[in-house]
Motif scaffolding. Structure first.
Motif, PDB file in Angstrom:
ATOM      1  N   VAL A   1      -3.346  13.338  39.818  1.00 46.47           N
ATOM      2  CA  VAL A   1      -3.063  13.663  38.215  1.00 46.47           C
ATOM      3  C   VAL A   1      -4.100  13.407  37.392  1.00 46.47           C
ATOM      4  O   VAL A   1      -3.914  13.660  35.875  1.00 46.47           O
TER       5      VAL A   1
ATOM      6  N   ARG B   1       1.876  13.695  32.872  1.00 50.03           N
ATOM      7  CA  ARG B   1       1.121  13.486  34.302  1.00 50.03           C
ATOM      8  C   ARG B   1       1.729  12.089  35.044  1.00 50.03           C
ATOM      9  O   ARG B   1       1.768  12.368  36.203  1.00 50.03           O
TER      10      ARG B   1
ATOM     11  N   LEU C   1       4.745  13.365  36.740  1.00 54.99           N
ATOM     12  CA  LEU C   1       4.292  14.296  37.892  1.00 54.99           C
ATOM     13  C   LEU C   1       4.109  13.484  39.212  1.00 54.99           C
ATOM     14  O   LEU C   1       4.500  13.357  40.166  1.00 54.99           O
ATOM     15  N   ALA C   2       3.354  12.251  38.737  1.00 54.72           N
ATOM     16  CA  ALA C   2       2.801  11.318  39.662  1.00 54.72           C
ATOM     17  C   ALA C   2       4.097  10.633  40.414  1.00 54.72           C
ATOM     18  O   ALA C   2       4.284  10.354  41.632  1.00 54.72           O
TER      19      ALA C   2
ATOM     20  N   ASN D   1      -3.106  20.964  30.969  1.00 54.71           N
ATOM     21  CA  ASN D   1      -2.269  20.158  31.181  1.00 54.71           C
ATOM     22  C   ASN D   1      -1.110  20.869  31.755  1.00 54.71           C
ATOM     23  O   ASN D   1      -0.581  20.480  32.829  1.00 54.71           O
TER      24      ASN D   1
ATOM     25  N   THR E   1      -2.147  21.914  35.246  1.00 54.55           N
ATOM     26  CA  THR E   1      -1.822  20.801  36.272  1.00 54.55           C
ATOM     27  C   THR E   1      -0.451  20.714  36.737  1.00 54.55           C
ATOM     28  O   THR E   1      -0.022  20.408  37.813  1.00 54.55           O
TER      29      THR E   1
ATOM     30  N   ILE F   1       0.982  21.067  40.637  1.00 57.28           N
ATOM     31  CA  ILE F   1       1.463  20.229  41.406  1.00 57.28           C
ATOM     32  C   ILE F   1       2.810  20.523  41.787  1.00 57.28           C
ATOM     33  O   ILE F   1       3.377  20.181  43.058  1.00 57.28           O
TER      34      ILE F   1
END
Length: 216
Positions: free
Chosen positions: A125, A145, A148-149, A172, A175, A179
């Motif tokens: 990320v 992010r 998300l991780a 962003n 991204t 993911i």
């Protein structure tokens, strides 16, 4: 994987939606679409057992999860679900690493099973090497992010995302969807409440909540 059967929800005299039925399969990315106030987030919350429908069933692997007791709800959230909220739902005074560490499945930690590591997830990320930073020092896009991780580390079977790109810039937002798409391609079911056409176009299908219809 998830069968929604004749689900209904009302607030007072106002029926938000009724007789909603659809199926969400492993490896599928589904967009919940509709105008503001149509009940997209409420449907998402019902699937996540944050709200109760007034009628109908939500079946996961054949079990009606709307009838779960407290322990079953807790186990379902811990073992199956991953959330991605607009508010990020992070512990603001904790470090990035601490926020991700709590997502590691207990059984994986006990058995020392390997999965996506915290370092790997942060690298994916764009936050490599920032494990020790406190959440409240990060921008909104960076916090998203981290969230998300956290999903990547948890490896849930079902992800529920509520307007995940609503407050993000284009980079962003891209991204985030990339993911979520990777999680779906790996077998996770992803359900996204969104009004963003870019998000809808990246999904496998769209479900119009207020019309109770599956779109192409």
């Amino acid at each position: 994987m998830i069968d929604i059967v004749k689900l209904s929800k009302a607030f007072g005299a106002r029926t938000l939606w009724s007789d909603v039925s659809t199926t969400i399969n492993h490896g599928e990315m589904l967009a919940l679409v509709g105008p503001s106030g149509s009940g997209k987030s409420t449907l998402l919350n019902c699937i996540g057992l944050l709200e109760k429908p007034d009628a109908g069933e939500i079946r996961y692997d054949g079990k009606d999860i709307t009838r779960f007791g407290r322990r079953e709800v807790r186990n379902f959230r811990r073992g199956v679900l991953g959330y991605l909220f607009q508010s990020y739902a992070l512990i603001e005074n904790a470090t990035v690493a601490a926020n991700l560490d709590v997502a590691v499945k207990p059984q994986r930690a006990i058995r020392r099973e390997t999965g996506v590591t915290i370092a790997d997830a942060l690298d994916r990320v764009g936050l490599a090497g920032r494990e020790k930073e406190k959440i409240h020092h990060l921008s909104g896009g960076e916090q998203q992010r981290v969230a998300l991780a956290r999903l990547m580390v948890k490896q849930p079977a079902l992800v529920l995302a509520d307007e995940p790109t609503g407050a993000l810039d284009h980079a962003n937002a891209t991204t985030v969807i990339d993911i979520l798409r990777e999680l779906s391609d790996a077998g996770c079911a992803v359900v996204i409440a969104t009004h963003d056409d870019r998000v809808r176009d990246r999904c496998d299908a769209a479900f119009a909540v207020n019309e109770n219809s599956l779109l192409g």
